[in-house]
Design a protein around this motif. Structure first.
Motif, PDB file in Angstrom:
ATOM      1  N   VAL A  53       0.826  -1.213   0.000  1.00 30.72           N
ATOM      2  CA  VAL A  53       0.000   0.000   0.000  1.00 30.72           C
ATOM      3  C   VAL A  53       0.863   1.268   0.000  1.00 30.72           C
ATOM      4  O   VAL A  53       0.436   2.323  -0.448  1.00 30.72           O
ATOM      5  N   HIS A  54       2.100   1.154   0.480  1.00 26.87           N
ATOM      6  CA  HIS A  54       3.011   2.303   0.538  1.00 26.87           C
ATOM      7  C   HIS A  54       4.036   2.307  -0.590  1.00 26.87           C
ATOM      8  O   HIS A  54       5.003   3.069  -0.542  1.00 26.87           O
ATOM      9  N   SER A  55       3.849   1.460  -1.615  1.00 24.03           N
ATOM     10  CA  SER A  55       4.907   1.263  -2.624  1.00 24.03           C
ATOM     11  C   SER A  55       5.264   2.528  -3.395  1.00 24.03           C
ATOM     12  O   SER A  55       6.383   2.647  -3.898  1.00 24.03           O
ATOM     13  N   ASN A  86      -5.153  -1.895  20.369  1.00 19.88           N
ATOM     14  CA  ASN A  86      -3.726  -2.037  20.069  1.00 19.88           C
ATOM     15  C   ASN A  86      -3.137  -0.731  19.552  1.00 19.88           C
ATOM     16  O   ASN A  86      -2.049  -0.324  19.956  1.00 19.88           O
ATOM     17  N   ARG A  87      -3.876  -0.067  18.651  1.00 22.54           N
ATOM     18  CA  ARG A  87      -3.348   1.190  18.101  1.00 22.54           C
ATOM     19  C   ARG A  87      -3.243   2.267  19.187  1.00 22.54           C
ATOM     20  O   ARG A  87      -2.347   3.115  19.147  1.00 22.54           O
ATOM     21  N   GLU A  88      -4.132   2.193  20.179  1.00 22.88           N
ATOM     22  CA  GLU A  88      -4.053   3.123  21.300  1.00 22.88           C
ATOM     23  C   GLU A  88      -2.794   2.862  22.130  1.00 22.88           C
ATOM     24  O   GLU A  88      -2.073   3.786  22.501  1.00 22.88           O
ATOM     25  N   SER A 119      -2.396  -3.592  12.801  1.00 21.31           N
ATOM     26  CA  SER A 119      -3.388  -3.459  11.725  1.00 21.31           C
ATOM     27  C   SER A 119      -4.310  -2.270  11.990  1.00 21.31           C
ATOM     28  O   SER A 119      -4.581  -1.926  13.131  1.00 21.31           O
ATOM     29  N   ASP A 120      -4.824  -1.685  10.889  1.00 18.45           N
ATOM     30  CA  ASP A 120      -5.659  -0.490  11.043  1.00 18.45           C
ATOM     31  C   ASP A 120      -7.153  -0.724  10.826  1.00 18.45           C
ATOM     32  O   ASP A 120      -7.947   0.201  10.997  1.00 18.45           O
ATOM     33  N   ALA A 121      -7.554  -1.945  10.444  1.00 14.82           N
ATOM     34  CA  ALA A 121      -8.978  -2.239  10.205  1.00 14.82           C
ATOM     35  C   ALA A 121      -9.170  -3.753  10.166  1.00 14.82           C
ATOM     36  O   ALA A 121      -8.207  -4.495   9.940  1.00 14.82           O
TER      37      ALA A 121
HETATM   38 MG    MG Z   1      -0.236   1.443   8.846  1.00 14.42          MG
END
Ligand code: MG
Ligand code: RTP
Length: 140
Positions: A53-55, A86-88, A119-121
């Protein structure tokens, strides 16, 4: 809120400084259960797939090089609202902006060498877990 699973990586800057246990303690204190875990050396192909996704981003090459530079610990964390929780616990991507008590505030070195991934979602969690774990390696 339902029980969720999320994918986590303890990144090279953290494994190199022997922080696996300290970071796992943060997860467990937050009520996240480590239901799968292994230490691996990520290959270039694995890192490129993982961060596809960041390529197009300017930092992509540097990111792949970093993720393959030292061992990482890949994990599945389980718990109530696990993805957001987790993201928190991780804190903001840039440690300079991370809240007090978060993993990145305490341990991260820079925006790139930021000690953990989460992971974000739900959709990305499922894809990321499947990239690194077979179903029978996850014991809830
Ligand atoms: Mg990310
Ligand atoms: P992650 O995916 O690792 O959980 O981190 P994140 O969501 O907080 O950050 P994201 O925007 O998805 O970026 C992925 C990882 O790329 C590195 N990065 N470097 N040099 C830079 O400007 C830069 N920006 C991002 C970080 O290692 C970040 O975690």
């Amino acid at each position: 809120m339902a029980i969720q699973r999320t994918f986590s990586i303890i990144k090279p800057d953290a494994t190199k400084r022997n922080l696996t246990g300290a970071i796992n303690a943060k997860f467990e204190e937050a009520g996240l259960r480590i239901v799968a875990q292994k230490r691996i050396r990520m290959t270039t192909a694995q890192a490129e797939t993982f961060y596809a996704v960041h390529s197009e981003r300017p930092f992509f090459g540097e990111l792949v090089e970093f993720m393959t530079s030292e061992p990482v610990v890949v994990q599945v964390l389980e718990g109530e609202d696990a993805i957001a929780k987790n993201r928190e616990v991780m804190g903001a991507t840039n440690p300079a902006e991370a809240a007090e008590g978060t993993i990145r505030k305490e341990f991260a070195l820079s925006i790139g060498e930021n000690s953990v991934h989460g992971s974000d979602a739900p959709e990305t969690a499922a894809i990321e877990i499947a990239q690194f774990f077979a179903g029978n390696e996850i014991v809830g």
